[in-house]
Design a protein around this motif. Sequence first.
Motif, PDB file in Angstrom:
ATOM      1  N   ASN A   1       1.410   1.365 -10.978  1.00 27.76           N
ATOM      2  CA  ASN A   1       2.764   1.726 -11.399  1.00 27.76           C
ATOM      3  C   ASN A   1       2.880   2.008 -12.889  1.00 27.76           C
ATOM      4  O   ASN A   1       3.973   2.195 -13.408  1.00 27.76           O
ATOM      5  N   LEU A   2       1.749   2.019 -13.580  1.00 27.59           N
ATOM      6  CA  LEU A   2       1.773   2.290 -15.012  1.00 27.59           C
ATOM      7  C   LEU A   2       1.486   3.768 -15.250  1.00 27.59           C
ATOM      8  O   LEU A   2       0.536   4.323 -14.705  1.00 27.59           O
ATOM      9  N   LYS A   3       2.327   4.384 -16.082  1.00 29.53           N
ATOM     10  CA  LYS A   3       2.189   5.833 -16.283  1.00 29.53           C
ATOM     11  C   LYS A   3       1.089   6.169 -17.282  1.00 29.53           C
ATOM     12  O   LYS A   3       0.918   5.485 -18.284  1.00 29.53           O
ATOM     13  N   PRO A   4       0.370   7.252 -17.000  1.00 30.74           N
ATOM     14  CA  PRO A   4      -0.622   7.735 -17.969  1.00 30.74           C
ATOM     15  C   PRO A   4       0.075   8.477 -19.108  1.00 30.74           C
ATOM     16  O   PRO A   4       1.202   8.943 -18.932  1.00 30.74           O
ATOM     17  N   SER A   5      -0.577   8.556 -20.245  1.00 31.00           N
ATOM     18  CA  SER A   5      -0.008   9.343 -21.343  1.00 31.00           C
ATOM     19  C   SER A   5      -0.864  10.577 -21.617  1.00 31.00           C
ATOM     20  O   SER A   5      -0.532  11.384 -22.461  1.00 31.00           O
ATOM     21  N   GLN A   6      -1.980  10.686 -20.905  1.00 35.75           N
ATOM     22  CA  GLN A   6      -2.880  11.829 -21.089  1.00 35.75           C
ATOM     23  C   GLN A   6      -3.394  12.251 -19.723  1.00 35.75           C
ATOM     24  O   GLN A   6      -3.477  11.426 -18.819  1.00 35.75           O
ATOM     25  N   PRO A   7      -3.776  13.528 -19.603  1.00 35.38           N
ATOM     26  CA  PRO A   7      -4.422  13.928 -18.357  1.00 35.38           C
ATOM     27  C   PRO A   7      -5.725  13.138 -18.158  1.00 35.38           C
ATOM     28  O   PRO A   7      -6.342  12.667 -19.124  1.00 35.38           O
ATOM     29  N   PHE A   8      -6.122  13.041 -16.917  1.00 31.05           N
ATOM     30  CA  PHE A   8      -7.345  12.332 -16.526  1.00 31.05           C
ATOM     31  C   PHE A   8      -8.555  12.840 -17.315  1.00 31.05           C
ATOM     32  O   PHE A   8      -8.767  14.032 -17.447  1.00 31.05           O
ATOM     33  N   ARG A   9      -9.335  11.917 -17.848  1.00 25.84           N
ATOM     34  CA  ARG A   9     -10.570  12.186 -18.604  1.00 25.84           C
ATOM     35  C   ARG A   9     -10.354  13.048 -19.845  1.00 25.84           C
ATOM     36  O   ARG A   9     -11.269  13.693 -20.327  1.00 25.84           O
ATOM     37  N   TYR A  10      -9.108  13.106 -20.345  1.00 26.58           N
ATOM     38  CA  TYR A  10      -8.825  14.024 -21.448  1.00 26.58           C
ATOM     39  C   TYR A  10      -9.164  13.436 -22.800  1.00 26.58           C
ATOM     40  O   TYR A  10      -9.781  14.068 -23.627  1.00 26.58           O
ATOM     41  N   LEU A  11      -8.734  12.200 -22.994  1.00 29.70           N
ATOM     42  CA  LEU A  11      -8.906  11.558 -24.299  1.00 29.70           C
ATOM     43  C   LEU A  11      -9.310  10.104 -24.084  1.00 29.70           C
ATOM     44  O   LEU A  11      -8.975   9.500 -23.072  1.00 29.70           O
ATOM     45  N   TRP A  12      -9.971   9.571 -25.072  1.00 25.29           N
ATOM     46  CA  TRP A  12     -10.323   8.152 -25.047  1.00 25.29           C
ATOM     47  C   TRP A  12      -9.089   7.335 -25.401  1.00 25.29           C
ATOM     48  O   TRP A  12      -8.433   7.593 -26.417  1.00 25.29           O
ATOM     49  N   GLN A  13      -8.740   6.397 -24.531  1.00 25.48           N
ATOM     50  CA  GLN A  13      -7.634   5.482 -24.831  1.00 25.48           C
ATOM     51  C   GLN A  13      -8.045   4.090 -24.375  1.00 25.48           C
ATOM     52  O   GLN A  13      -8.261   3.865 -23.185  1.00 25.48           O
ATOM     53  N   TYR A  14      -8.125   3.194 -25.330  1.00 23.06           N
ATOM     54  CA  TYR A  14      -8.593   1.838 -25.061  1.00 23.06           C
ATOM     55  C   TYR A  14      -7.727   1.193 -23.998  1.00 23.06           C
ATOM     56  O   TYR A  14      -6.510   1.250 -24.059  1.00 23.06           O
ATOM     57  N   GLN A  15      -8.350   0.576 -22.999  1.00 21.74           N
ATOM     58  CA  GLN A  15      -7.593   0.070 -21.860  1.00 21.74           C
ATOM     59  C   GLN A  15      -8.159  -1.245 -21.334  1.00 21.74           C
ATOM     60  O   GLN A  15      -9.210  -1.275 -20.715  1.00 21.74           O
ATOM     61  N   ASN A  16      -7.446  -2.305 -21.574  1.00 20.57           N
ATOM     62  CA  ASN A  16      -7.890  -3.628 -21.142  1.00 20.57           C
ATOM     63  C   ASN A  16      -7.734  -3.868 -19.640  1.00 20.57           C
ATOM     64  O   ASN A  16      -8.580  -4.486 -19.006  1.00 20.57           O
ATOM     65  N   LEU A  17      -6.616  -3.366 -19.083  1.00 19.78           N
ATOM     66  CA  LEU A  17      -6.333  -3.631 -17.667  1.00 19.78           C
ATOM     67  C   LEU A  17      -7.388  -2.995 -16.769  1.00 19.78           C
ATOM     68  O   LEU A  17      -7.739  -3.533 -15.712  1.00 19.78           O
ATOM     69  N   ILE A  18      -7.895  -1.851 -17.210  1.00 17.80           N
ATOM     70  CA  ILE A  18      -8.921  -1.165 -16.422  1.00 17.80           C
ATOM     71  C   ILE A  18     -10.224  -1.976 -16.431  1.00 17.80           C
ATOM     72  O   ILE A  18     -10.962  -1.982 -15.454  1.00 17.80           O
ATOM     73  N   TYR A  19     -10.477  -2.680 -17.545  1.00 19.83           N
ATOM     74  CA  TYR A  19     -11.669  -3.547 -17.557  1.00 19.83           C
ATOM     75  C   TYR A  19     -11.516  -4.706 -16.568  1.00 19.83           C
ATOM     76  O   TYR A  19     -12.486  -5.145 -15.969  1.00 19.83           O
ATOM     77  N   ALA A  20     -10.258  -5.167 -16.410  1.00 19.74           N
ATOM     78  CA  ALA A  20     -10.018  -6.189 -15.390  1.00 19.74           C
ATOM     79  C   ALA A  20     -10.352  -5.614 -14.014  1.00 19.74           C
ATOM     80  O   ALA A  20     -10.903  -6.298 -13.146  1.00 19.74           O
ATOM     81  N   SER A  21     -10.049  -4.310 -13.838  1.00 27.36           N
ATOM     82  CA  SER A  21     -10.344  -3.657 -12.555  1.00 27.36           C
ATOM     83  C   SER A  21     -11.840  -3.607 -12.297  1.00 27.36           C
ATOM     84  O   SER A  21     -12.285  -3.765 -11.156  1.00 27.36           O
ATOM     85  N   VAL A  22     -12.627  -3.374 -13.350  1.00 26.66           N
ATOM     86  CA  VAL A  22     -14.081  -3.385 -13.165  1.00 26.66           C
ATOM     87  C   VAL A  22     -14.527  -4.795 -12.795  1.00 26.66           C
ATOM     88  O   VAL A  22     -15.425  -4.980 -11.974  1.00 26.66           O
ATOM     89  N   GLY A  23     -13.864  -5.791 -13.377  1.00 27.36           N
ATOM     90  CA  GLY A  23     -14.153  -7.174 -13.002  1.00 27.36           C
ATOM     91  C   GLY A  23     -13.928  -7.392 -11.512  1.00 27.36           C
ATOM     92  O   GLY A  23     -14.753  -8.000 -10.821  1.00 27.36           O
ATOM     93  N   VAL A  24     -12.816  -6.855 -11.008  1.00 29.20           N
ATOM     94  CA  VAL A  24     -12.527  -6.981  -9.569  1.00 29.20           C
ATOM     95  C   VAL A  24     -13.600  -6.256  -8.758  1.00 29.20           C
ATOM     96  O   VAL A  24     -14.058  -6.750  -7.722  1.00 29.20           O
ATOM     97  N   LEU A  25     -14.038  -5.094  -9.260  1.00 27.95           N
ATOM     98  CA  LEU A  25     -15.097  -4.347  -8.575  1.00 27.95           C
ATOM     99  C   LEU A  25     -16.376  -5.196  -8.486  1.00 27.95           C
ATOM    100  O   LEU A  25     -17.013  -5.265  -7.430  1.00 27.95           O
ATOM    101  N   VAL A  26     -16.701  -5.851  -9.589  1.00 28.24           N
ATOM    102  CA  VAL A  26     -17.873  -6.734  -9.605  1.00 28.24           C
ATOM    103  C   VAL A  26     -17.700  -7.826  -8.541  1.00 28.24           C
ATOM    104  O   VAL A  26     -18.631  -8.150  -7.801  1.00 28.24           O
ATOM    105  N   GLU A  27     -16.493  -8.337  -8.447  1.00 28.01           N
ATOM    106  CA  GLU A  27     -16.210  -9.399  -7.470  1.00 28.01           C
ATOM    107  C   GLU A  27     -16.353  -8.895  -6.035  1.00 28.01           C
ATOM    108  O   GLU A  27     -16.940  -9.550  -5.190  1.00 28.01           O
ATOM    109  N   LYS A  28     -15.822  -7.680  -5.784  1.00 25.81           N
ATOM    110  CA  LYS A  28     -15.892  -7.109  -4.429  1.00 25.81           C
ATOM    111  C   LYS A  28     -17.343  -6.854  -4.024  1.00 25.81           C
ATOM    112  O   LYS A  28     -17.728  -7.085  -2.884  1.00 25.81           O
ATOM    113  N   LEU A  29     -18.119  -6.315  -4.966  1.00 25.15           N
ATOM    114  CA  LEU A  29     -19.488  -5.918  -4.624  1.00 25.15           C
ATOM    115  C   LEU A  29     -20.442  -7.099  -4.551  1.00 25.15           C
ATOM    116  O   LEU A  29     -21.421  -7.068  -3.816  1.00 25.15           O
ATOM    117  N   SER A  30     -20.173  -8.137  -5.352  1.00 25.92           N
ATOM    118  CA  SER A  30     -21.106  -9.261  -5.395  1.00 25.92           C
ATOM    119  C   SER A  30     -20.642 -10.421  -4.533  1.00 25.92           C
ATOM    120  O   SER A  30     -21.418 -11.316  -4.218  1.00 25.92           O
TER     121      SER A  30
END
Lengths: 467, 483
Positions: free
Chosen positions: B143-172
């Motif tokens: 539900n969080l809006k992007p401010s740039q098109p996909f893969r357009y610019l680098w924007q530091y993102q903490n919540l997405i790192y939490a998502s990778v954490g969840v991915l690690v949890e799902k896979l392991s």
Amino acid sequence: MEDFNKFIQSQKQALEKAGQAGMAICAVKDGEVVIESCLGFRDVDRKLPPTPNTLFPIGSNTKAFTAAALMILADRGKVKLDAPIQDILPELVFADDSANTATPRDLLCHRTGLSRSDLLWIMRPYIVRKELPLIIKGLDQAFPFRSTYLYNNIMYACLGRLVEVADGRKWEQFVKEEIFEPLGMKTASFDIDSSVSSGDFSLAYEKSGQNGSLESVSFSRLHGMAPAGAINANIREISNWIRLHLQKGLFDGKQIISESGIRDLTNPQIPVNDNLVEGSEVKSLGYALGWSAACQRGEIVVSHGGNVNGSTSEIGFMPSRNAGIAIFVNSGSSVLPMAAMHSYFDLLLGASEKDWVMEAEKGLSALMEQAMPKAETPAQGNMSHDLEEYAGSYSHDAYGLISVKPSGDGLAIRFAERDLALTHTAFETFSFAWEGIPASVAFETGTSGKVEAALLSFMGSPIRFKK
Amino acid sequence: MTEERISQIRDAANAAIKAFGAEGLALAVVSEGSIVLTEGFGFSDKAANEPMTENLLFPIASTSKAFTAACAVMLSEDGKLNLDKPVNTYMPQFKLFDPIASKETTTRDMLSHRTGLPRHDLLWITMDEAADREDLVFNRLPNLKPSQPFRYLWQYQNLIYASVGVLVEKLSGKPWEQFVSERIFKPLGMDTAIFDSSTPGASYAKLYKTGDDGSNVEAFPEKTGAIGPAGSIRASVSDMSKWLLFNIEKGKVGDAQLIGPAYAEISKPNIPYQLMPFEVPGSVRVGYGLGWFIDLYKGETVVSHGGNLTGSSTLVSMIPERKDGLVILASQDSTLMPYALANAIYDIMLEKGGQDWNAFYLEQEKAMKAQPEQMKSSLLATQVKDKPLTHDVEAYVGEYEHPGYGKVTIKAENGELSCVVNSLELKFTHFHYDIFLAEIVGMPILASFQTGLKGEIASVSLQLEFTLPDLIEFKRIPKEANA
């Protein structure tokens, strides 16, 4: 004062050692031309040396002109580099839906993920520019959209079309009126015929055969694809193009491109993976807009190479030293221009001499090896149809037609306006060669038991042509 | 490394503490593949005469991201993950607001901050410590809006790192924390390294921030909770020296190759970035890899990452081609001191000295710290005088909700409004019309109430993400639903 004579001497030696035809060099420093040097021959048989006025094809250095044209239009509010290109060019449609949100910037920095599709140049050399956007949807996506840098000439041709639709003038006319004229580039042209008729032009040479002797080859003719690489220019006039960039868009008191525009044109957008001289002295920063950026001994270098039949060019500048250089050579696939550029910057930086020619050759052969298909043990097996069952026309939405017909005891393929013999290799696969480039075609049988498609392998992933 | 150089490095560390008015820092230096220094400088607690040591724990903050990236790369070598396949292949629940990003985002995109989402940091900063990681990733994030098109610019993102954490949890099939402990902490011998949710077996360094009178007062770091994989690790500089060496050796510890050829993906740039609002002389930005920044410093490729949580400023940095590197853990809030010290140390190691890096970074720090005040005064310049509220104060009171950010409660006390965003209370100062000024983590923001067709206060919009053109709108929860 730097020892430019020594630099010129070493370029002369490199040219002779490489057995290449001629070279023209122009270097600027602090607004002044500090080197204008012409070596070897523009015409080997007639022993004519190049002059500062000799026109050379600059090949892909044309891309920076196309990028500059779009920046000028962006400065005027006629193009938005970060809005979908379909806003202005709705006919440009990609097969990959995500790529349909592509912006001019995505095309300018080669990150659409569209396959190189250079086969188009060969199969459809006369395609007109306004039709180009219409065939893009027939081309394969090689990488996910915006995920990877993949150099693409066709996209630059489409950007040329964007200039035309946004402005109303032909790309050629726009570049001539908005860039060449204010820079005093009076002799620069967009097609080889104007070069030839001017009288002072370089012939194109390639090394050929076992002994690597120089052979005159025909010029590349780009037609619709011109915005990707068709400009011809002389070294004296191109020095003004370099100065335009070092002077942040200002030339002769006129702001031709905005200062922020120059910054944007030279600012890396995506990392690259095809740098010839990546190492401890030169490290790539990425592709910008019609330029690539690297760091040489800690200083930023903005540069681009150009390569068309029998001609190689390099144009580059180092803003921190207010210096730039252009090197044109009338031999194909030469590493000398790039090597000369790095040597010139080393000289300005007071760095110890380095053999950049050897460095670039190493890089080039590594890249070639990467690009070459790995030798595989050939499979063996008989074809499953009678020869005449393979005959017929096969078509592809973007590339057009290839046709196969019986010829003597075997088959021949009509490919890029030539009739070439097909040699059976194994099962349904036949091989042929086009201008020395190996190619193969594998036929596919449909559920009806009839030959229904031909899979063509030529410089890249196989492309399916349907009967 | 010669004793003389080591003593120059010690001098540089002490000089940095003095110049920045910090209490202390812990430093590890690796030279040509060997740990040559792990040491504390200054004090952990000056009043109690407790020196800083190499064994005290720090929140290493965002330098935790490289651990999460390493986990993903390990899973790719386990054959469980392709970094370049859409992540919804592995967790179909993963969605983003932008349909293209939702469909195509890969683990590489997530680890290199190029999904198009801006920071949205106030979501996790205000979030309840006990919030659930999967709820955050699968229910809030989309539900969080992007401010740039996909893969357009680098924007530091903490919540997405939490998502990778969840991915690690799902896979392991293990909590991210357990995976990091088993696959990294244990084999590396990072014996005291923990997570902010764990009970420490070692002492913490005391942390500081600048108090109202300009002197240092004790500071307490955020607990990262659900976004742990973006920054929850706590470790000593002695632990971190082992992590640094492991990375300098490209995934090898002793004879054990914990990450094989895929290590090359970690420090390969994926997208150009810009983090700081200034240029550093001698330094050129190259791009962001997987949990690491890649730059050139004086011609050398430097791979590094900094981290900040309240009271703690950290930096892990290496020059892989020379097998040199350093870790700086400073017990000081929001300071650029680690960057100044890193450059000073590299200048010593590269024998390319000259600059006063403390002076340079102090000046940048001053400019950055002046920013909120400047923003506030430029905001105040836009204020329209004598434009009062349209409703009685009581009319604004109630609960409002945004599907990503959660609930805010507007309260009134003595005629003054305040706003509770999750766990954070903001004081509202009337600005003009139905618009209020508030301050959140030191930054001035505006909040705007909208009136519905029936004349009721229908929503409140908060400027929680500056890069978005629109404010974040919280819709009023009807009273009946509330009851």
